[in-house]
Design an enzyme around this catalytic site. Structure first.
Site, mmCIF file in Angstrom:
data_model
loop_
_atom_site.group_PDB
_atom_site.id
_atom_site.type_symbol
_atom_site.label_atom_id
_atom_site.label_comp_id
_atom_site.label_asym_id
_atom_site.label_seq_id
_atom_site.Cartn_x
_atom_site.Cartn_y
_atom_site.Cartn_z
ATOM 1 N N GLY A 14 27.245 6.220 22.601
ATOM 2 C CA GLY A 14 25.867 5.726 22.527
ATOM 3 C C GLY A 14 25.266 5.522 23.907
ATOM 4 O O GLY A 14 24.874 4.421 24.270
ATOM 5 N N SER A 16 22.559 7.276 25.384
ATOM 6 C CA SER A 16 21.229 7.822 25.701
ATOM 7 C C SER A 16 20.167 6.749 25.885
ATOM 8 O O SER A 16 19.062 7.024 26.349
ATOM 9 C CB SER A 16 20.792 8.774 24.581
ATOM 10 O OG SER A 16 20.826 8.072 23.357
ATOM 11 N N VAL A 66 30.072 8.340 15.521
ATOM 12 C CA VAL A 66 31.358 7.645 15.700
ATOM 13 C C VAL A 66 31.974 7.181 14.377
ATOM 14 O O VAL A 66 33.157 6.895 14.303
ATOM 15 C CB VAL A 66 31.260 6.439 16.671
ATOM 16 C CG1 VAL A 66 30.874 6.874 18.072
ATOM 17 C CG2 VAL A 66 30.310 5.364 16.137
ATOM 18 N N SER A 144 30.144 -8.947 20.936
ATOM 19 C CA SER A 144 28.875 -9.678 20.974
ATOM 20 C C SER A 144 29.159 -11.169 20.878
ATOM 21 O O SER A 144 30.183 -11.572 20.308
ATOM 22 C CB SER A 144 28.009 -9.260 19.777
ATOM 23 O OG SER A 144 26.897 -10.120 19.647
ATOM 24 N N TYR A 157 27.303 -7.891 11.018
ATOM 25 C CA TYR A 157 27.416 -7.633 12.453
ATOM 26 C C TYR A 157 28.460 -8.541 13.099
ATOM 27 O O TYR A 157 29.301 -8.085 13.882
ATOM 28 C CB TYR A 157 26.036 -7.857 13.090
ATOM 29 C CG TYR A 157 25.941 -7.534 14.561
ATOM 30 C CD1 TYR A 157 25.847 -6.203 15.000
ATOM 31 C CD2 TYR A 157 25.919 -8.542 15.516
ATOM 32 C CE1 TYR A 157 25.741 -5.911 16.347
ATOM 33 C CE2 TYR A 157 25.806 -8.257 16.866
ATOM 34 C CZ TYR A 157 25.712 -6.929 17.279
ATOM 35 O OH TYR A 157 25.607 -6.642 18.619
ATOM 36 N N ALA A 159 30.968 -10.007 11.691
ATOM 37 C CA ALA A 159 32.310 -9.614 11.227
ATOM 38 C C ALA A 159 32.783 -8.383 12.005
ATOM 39 O O ALA A 159 33.943 -8.315 12.431
ATOM 40 C CB ALA A 159 32.279 -9.309 9.730
ATOM 41 N N LYS A 161 31.884 -7.419 15.010
ATOM 42 C CA LYS A 161 32.123 -7.724 16.425
ATOM 43 C C LYS A 161 33.320 -8.667 16.614
ATOM 44 O O LYS A 161 33.987 -8.613 17.653
ATOM 45 C CB LYS A 161 30.852 -8.315 17.059
ATOM 46 C CG LYS A 161 29.689 -7.320 17.103
ATOM 47 C CD LYS A 161 30.025 -6.102 17.932
ATOM 48 C CE LYS A 161 28.850 -5.155 18.121
ATOM 49 N NZ LYS A 161 29.188 -3.989 18.950
ATOM 50 N N ILE A 190 20.259 -9.310 25.177
ATOM 51 C CA ILE A 190 19.971 -8.310 26.208
ATOM 52 C C ILE A 190 18.753 -7.478 25.792
ATOM 53 O O ILE A 190 18.636 -7.090 24.624
ATOM 54 C CB ILE A 190 21.190 -7.360 26.397
ATOM 55 C CG1 ILE A 190 22.497 -8.154 26.602
ATOM 56 C CG2 ILE A 190 20.951 -6.377 27.551
ATOM 57 C CD1 ILE A 190 22.566 -9.026 27.825
HETATM 58 P P1 NAP Z 1 20.563 0.149 21.088
HETATM 59 O O1 NAP Z 1 19.574 0.094 22.201
HETATM 60 O O2 NAP Z 1 20.104 -0.035 19.693
HETATM 61 O O3 NAP Z 1 21.383 1.533 21.218
HETATM 62 C C1 NAP Z 1 22.405 1.807 20.302
HETATM 63 C C2 NAP Z 1 23.166 3.031 20.769
HETATM 64 O O4 NAP Z 1 24.217 3.284 19.829
HETATM 65 C C3 NAP Z 1 22.313 4.277 20.827
HETATM 66 O O5 NAP Z 1 22.683 5.026 21.962
HETATM 67 C C4 NAP Z 1 22.694 5.027 19.548
HETATM 68 O O6 NAP Z 1 22.578 6.440 19.642
HETATM 69 C C5 NAP Z 1 24.154 4.654 19.421
HETATM 70 N N1 NAP Z 1 24.626 4.815 18.053
HETATM 71 C C6 NAP Z 1 24.233 4.121 16.950
HETATM 72 N N2 NAP Z 1 24.880 4.570 15.861
HETATM 73 C C7 NAP Z 1 25.714 5.559 16.280
HETATM 74 C C8 NAP Z 1 26.650 6.402 15.626
HETATM 75 N N3 NAP Z 1 26.855 6.317 14.316
HETATM 76 N N4 NAP Z 1 27.335 7.306 16.384
HETATM 77 C C9 NAP Z 1 27.109 7.402 17.706
HETATM 78 N N5 NAP Z 1 26.238 6.637 18.376
HETATM 79 C C10 NAP Z 1 25.543 5.729 17.684
HETATM 80 O O7 NAP Z 1 21.708 -0.954 21.300
HETATM 81 P P2 NAP Z 1 22.104 -1.800 22.589
HETATM 82 O O8 NAP Z 1 21.348 -3.067 22.566
HETATM 83 O O9 NAP Z 1 22.082 -0.953 23.793
HETATM 84 O O10 NAP Z 1 23.612 -2.179 22.201
HETATM 85 C C11 NAP Z 1 24.736 -1.514 22.737
HETATM 86 C C12 NAP Z 1 25.987 -2.273 22.273
HETATM 87 O O11 NAP Z 1 25.938 -3.627 22.739
HETATM 88 C C13 NAP Z 1 26.118 -2.351 20.756
HETATM 89 O O12 NAP Z 1 27.467 -2.252 20.378
HETATM 90 C C14 NAP Z 1 25.595 -3.736 20.441
HETATM 91 O O13 NAP Z 1 26.102 -4.230 19.240
HETATM 92 C C15 NAP Z 1 26.078 -4.518 21.652
HETATM 93 N N6 NAP Z 1 25.310 -5.735 21.899
HETATM 94 C C16 NAP Z 1 23.993 -5.688 22.195
HETATM 95 C C17 NAP Z 1 23.298 -6.875 22.407
HETATM 96 C C18 NAP Z 1 21.837 -6.925 22.765
HETATM 97 O O14 NAP Z 1 21.307 -8.040 22.896
HETATM 98 N N7 NAP Z 1 21.167 -5.814 22.938
HETATM 99 C C19 NAP Z 1 23.976 -8.115 22.286
HETATM 100 C C20 NAP Z 1 25.317 -8.101 21.975
HETATM 101 C C21 NAP Z 1 25.991 -6.912 21.783
HETATM 102 P P3 NAP Z 1 21.188 7.215 19.220
HETATM 103 O O15 NAP Z 1 20.157 6.776 20.233
HETATM 104 O O16 NAP Z 1 21.515 8.654 19.307
HETATM 105 O O17 NAP Z 1 20.848 6.750 17.831
#
Ligand code: NAP
Length: 250
Positions: A14, A16, A66, A144, A157, A159, A161, A190
């Site tokens: 993920g 991009s 994935v 998370s 979510y 569960a 994480k 974030i």
């Molecule tokens: P995001 O901006 O929503 O981006 C999610 C990424 O995951 C995208 O690149 C997406 O790819 C990819 N993805 C989703 N489903 C997928 C699949 N089935 N196969 C392959 N790739 C997939 O999320 P983010 O905020 O950057 O979060 C990144 C990680 O940090 C996640 O695990 C999230 O749970 C964790 N996290 C985030 C926060 C926060 O506050 N943002 C807090 C705690 C934990 P596409 O663009 O191609 O769909």
């Protein structure tokens, strides 16, 4: 796909957009050949690779979901034979499907577990034996704060994480003897597409609760991943590192 020139290879799921994108950029600047996958953001992914290459970073991207074991196996084994073994795996791909438990459908639960938890299993499975043979490797999993303490509306979510934390600690114990470190990062709030969907009112409420009184940025997470992926992280394994402006401390 570009051939690596004796550089270590880091692969981020993920990559991009959001946190994954910042991690790819940081590890590329650190000198890794960086690869990432996407599932829907093809245009963004290709544009990002062009940008990285213009900065003299060896980069490649590949599409796979994935949650699909076979697709993941095929894609990663192609990378291993065309480019080389993955030295650093960052399991970052994740989704949310938030609802109060009482309204949560079976599919909301299954989708989140399949991508956030089973996806970590699927990707790690493809790299672990090669890392064991190399007797080195770094696995960094995005958990998370919700996986540490739970959060209203996120039974699925949190569960998933919390499961990632269990996998991280167990893998650290199983793989440590092969020179592989396995750690988790637990971000708080974030700024990415994932949190942009929240209303301004909810965002303000959360920020008010954060001791540092600010939202975090993808680069805050990328810096910690870089620390763990490089020599600086040599002696750290089985840990969950909170990056949340102090939210977990209160
Ligand atoms: P995001 O901006 O929503 O981006 C999610 C990424 O995951 C995208 O690149 C997406 O790819 C990819 N993805 C989703 N489903 C997928 C699949 N089935 N196969 C392959 N790739 C997939 O999320 P983010 O905020 O950057 O979060 C990144 C990680 O940090 C996640 O695990 C999230 O749970 C964790 N996290 C985030 C926060 C926060 O506050 N943002 C807090 C705690 C934990 P596409 O663009 O191609 O769909």
């Amino acid at each position: 796909m570009d051939k690596a020139k004796n550089k270590k290879i880091a692969f981020v799921t993920g990559g991009s957009r959001g946190i994954g994108k910042a991690i790819v950029e940081k590890l590329g600047k650190d000198g890794f050949t960086v690869g990432f996958n996407y599932v829907s953001s093809e245009e963004k992914a290709n544009e990002f690779v062009v940008k990285l290459k213009s900065e003299n970073i060896d980069a490649f991207c590949v599409r796979f979901d994935v949650r699909n074991y076979k697709e993941t196996e095929n894609a990663i084994s192609e990378i291993q034979s065309e480019i080389g073994n993955i030295d650093v795996l960052v399991n970052n791909a994740g989704i949310t499907k938030d609802k109060l438990f009482i309204r949560m459908k079976e599919m909301d639960f299954d989708d989140v577990i399949d991508i956030n938890l089973k996806g970590v299993f699927n990707c790690t499975k493809q790299v672990a034996s090669k890392m064991m043979k190399q007797r080195s490797g770094r696995i960094i999993n995005l958990s998370s704060l919700a996986g540490v303490v739970g959060n209203v509306g996120q039974v699925n979510y949190s569960a998933s994480k919390a499961g990632v934390i269990g996998m991280t600690r167990t893998l650290a114990a199983e793989l440590g003897g092969y020179g592989i470190t396995v750690n988790a990062i637990a971000p708080g709030f974030i700024k990415t597409d994932m949190t942009d969907v929240l209303s301004e009112k909810i965002k303000e409420k959360i920020i008010d609760l954060i001791p540092l009184k600010s939202i975090g940025y993808p680069e805050d997470i990328a810096n910690a991943v870089s620390f763990l992926a490089n020599d600086s992280g040599r002696y750290i394994t089985g840990q969950v590192i909170s990056i949340d402006g102090g939210l977990s401390a209160i």
